[in-house]
Design a protein around this motif. Sequence first.
Motif, PDB file in Angstrom:
ATOM      1  N   ALA A 217       0.848  -1.192   0.000  1.00 34.53           N
ATOM      2  CA  ALA A 217       0.000   0.000   0.000  1.00 34.53           C
ATOM      3  C   ALA A 217       0.882   1.240   0.000  1.00 34.53           C
ATOM      4  CB  ALA A 217      -0.920   0.018   1.214  1.00 34.53           C
ATOM      5  N   LEU A 218       0.631   2.140  -0.926  1.00 32.68           N
ATOM      6  CA  LEU A 218       1.337   3.415  -0.977  1.00 32.68           C
ATOM      7  C   LEU A 218       0.382   4.502  -0.509  1.00 32.68           C
ATOM      8  CD1 LEU A 218       3.756   4.661  -3.711  1.00 32.68           C
ATOM      9  CD2 LEU A 218       1.986   6.193  -2.807  1.00 32.68           C
ATOM     10  N   VAL A 219       0.795   5.244   0.514  1.00 32.24           N
ATOM     11  CA  VAL A 219      -0.044   6.279   1.117  1.00 32.24           C
ATOM     12  C   VAL A 219       0.650   7.621   0.991  1.00 32.24           C
ATOM     13  CG1 VAL A 219      -1.252   7.039   3.204  1.00 32.24           C
ATOM     14  CG2 VAL A 219      -0.949   4.580   2.756  1.00 32.24           C
ATOM     15  N   THR A 220       0.055   8.551   0.265  1.00 33.99           N
ATOM     16  CA  THR A 220       0.645   9.890   0.151  1.00 33.99           C
ATOM     17  C   THR A 220       0.197  10.739   1.343  1.00 33.99           C
ATOM     18  OG1 THR A 220      -1.173  10.881  -1.142  1.00 33.99           O
ATOM     19  CG2 THR A 220       0.567   9.713  -2.363  1.00 33.99           C
ATOM     20  N   GLY A 221       1.048  11.691   1.703  1.00 35.87           N
ATOM     21  CA  GLY A 221       0.770  12.475   2.903  1.00 35.87           C
ATOM     22  C   GLY A 221       0.763  11.600   4.135  1.00 35.87           C
TER      23      GLY A 221
ATOM     24  N   LEU B 158      -3.419   2.114  -3.529  1.00 32.51           N
ATOM     25  CA  LEU B 158      -2.967   3.505  -3.583  1.00 32.51           C
ATOM     26  C   LEU B 158      -3.951   4.355  -2.803  1.00 32.51           C
ATOM     27  CD1 LEU B 158      -1.352   5.962  -4.645  1.00 32.51           C
ATOM     28  CD2 LEU B 158      -2.783   5.864  -6.713  1.00 32.51           C
ATOM     29  N   VAL B 159      -3.455   5.056  -1.792  1.00 33.20           N
ATOM     30  CA  VAL B 159      -4.287   5.965  -1.009  1.00 33.20           C
ATOM     31  C   VAL B 159      -3.806   7.389  -1.262  1.00 33.20           C
ATOM     32  CG1 VAL B 159      -5.161   6.598   1.262  1.00 33.20           C
ATOM     33  CG2 VAL B 159      -4.652   4.198   0.748  1.00 33.20           C
ATOM     34  N   ASN B 160      -4.608   8.157  -1.977  1.00 31.93           N
ATOM     35  CA  ASN B 160      -4.275   9.550  -2.283  1.00 31.93           C
ATOM     36  C   ASN B 160      -4.799  10.439  -1.164  1.00 31.93           C
ATOM     37  OD1 ASN B 160      -2.923   9.564  -4.915  1.00 31.93           O
ATOM     38  ND2 ASN B 160      -4.839   8.695  -5.679  1.00 31.93           N
ATOM     39  N   ASN B 161      -3.948  10.623  -0.164  1.00 33.09           N
ATOM     40  CA  ASN B 161      -4.325  11.385   1.016  1.00 33.09           C
ATOM     41  C   ASN B 161      -3.690  12.779   1.050  1.00 33.09           C
ATOM     42  OD1 ASN B 161      -5.056  11.730   4.046  1.00 33.09           O
ATOM     43  ND2 ASN B 161      -2.829  11.859   4.030  1.00 33.09           N
TER      44      ASN B 161
ATOM     45  N   GLY C 253      -6.305  -3.955  -8.346  1.00 34.94           N
ATOM     46  CA  GLY C 253      -5.840  -2.734  -7.704  1.00 34.94           C
ATOM     47  C   GLY C 253      -6.963  -2.035  -6.964  1.00 34.94           C
ATOM     48  N   VAL C 254      -6.586  -1.329  -5.909  1.00 41.28           N
ATOM     49  CA  VAL C 254      -7.530  -0.538  -5.131  1.00 41.28           C
ATOM     50  C   VAL C 254      -6.993   0.879  -5.035  1.00 41.28           C
ATOM     51  CG1 VAL C 254      -8.604  -0.200  -2.877  1.00 41.28           C
ATOM     52  CG2 VAL C 254      -8.323  -2.517  -3.783  1.00 41.28           C
ATOM     53  N   ILE C 255      -7.839   1.848  -5.352  1.00 35.97           N
ATOM     54  CA  ILE C 255      -7.478   3.260  -5.245  1.00 35.97           C
ATOM     55  C   ILE C 255      -8.486   3.934  -4.320  1.00 35.97           C
ATOM     56  CG2 ILE C 255      -7.171   5.449  -6.466  1.00 35.97           C
ATOM     57  CD1 ILE C 255      -6.566   3.738  -8.999  1.00 35.97           C
ATOM     58  N   ILE C 256      -7.978   4.602  -3.300  1.00 37.56           N
ATOM     59  CA  ILE C 256      -8.816   5.365  -2.375  1.00 37.56           C
ATOM     60  C   ILE C 256      -8.364   6.818  -2.432  1.00 37.56           C
ATOM     61  CG2 ILE C 256      -9.652   5.647  -0.020  1.00 37.56           C
ATOM     62  CD1 ILE C 256     -10.355   2.926  -1.166  1.00 37.56           C
ATOM     63  N   ASN C 257      -9.290   7.706  -2.746  1.00 35.56           N
ATOM     64  CA  ASN C 257      -8.998   9.140  -2.781  1.00 35.56           C
ATOM     65  C   ASN C 257      -9.662   9.831  -1.601  1.00 35.56           C
ATOM     66  OD1 ASN C 257      -7.680   8.861  -5.311  1.00 35.56           O
ATOM     67  ND2 ASN C 257      -9.648   8.983  -6.372  1.00 35.56           N
TER      68      ASN C 257
END
Length: 258
Positions: free
Chosen positions: A10-14, A87-90, A135-139
């Motif tokens: 899992a890649l988490v931005t911020g 991918l978590v776009n935080n 794939g899973v994308i969470i915004n």
Amino acid sequence: MSQQNTKKIALVTGGGSGIGRSICLRLAKRDIHIMVVDLNLDAANLVKDEILRDSGSADAYAVDVANHQQVHELFNTITKHYPIDILVNNAGIAHIGNIENTTEADLDRLYNINVKGVYNCIHAAIESMKSRKSGVIINLASVASSVGIAHRFAYSMTKGAVLTMTYSVAKDYINDGIRCNCIAPGRVHTPFVDNFLAQSYPDNQAEMFEKLSKSQPIGRMGKPEEIAGLVEYLCSDDAAFITGSNFPIDGGFVTLNN
């Protein structure tokens, strides 16, 4: 992490503070390897070390999500060795002001991080996810993407874009095994809130904290851990039937605050 390791990635931005930190810690407890990504490498490393102390697995990286080349270089480096499953776009920033006191520079700064940053990360991740049919994308959107909030002109604009990008990606890649959803928090008690109160209301911080807390019908601000819990669910196999959805987590702000 060993290439033989079969953990999900899992890649988490911020990921270095606030909601992002809580998401990293929560997902790490599910035996997921966490890529903690933040503009501030020191903050990312602190979260990585916290995960490692708790017997989790993590790496830390510094990247400016607004920089297309930087983002692609990072994702390419990672995907040469490991798939990015989640991918978590935080990563995001706030701004207070109506259109009259929102400068062009303010608008560009909000757009570059909150909108282009999400675009850059999805753009960098989508090919690998598509090739694996998974794939899973969470915004991270906001209640400001669904209702009008005073003095949030630029912020609302960017979070509205996050919401509609979520719908588009979910629609375009539904047959590629990729799920894309977004979460719309209300006001959450993070260091950002404390810093805002200290700077803007140094003489009556407690009073303003109470006022902001009461703006949620439930009577308090959300906790970062509560947002992380919803992310955890949406990333799990229990949510395999969910895509293209927006999840308010706001103490009733959107539906009950009238």
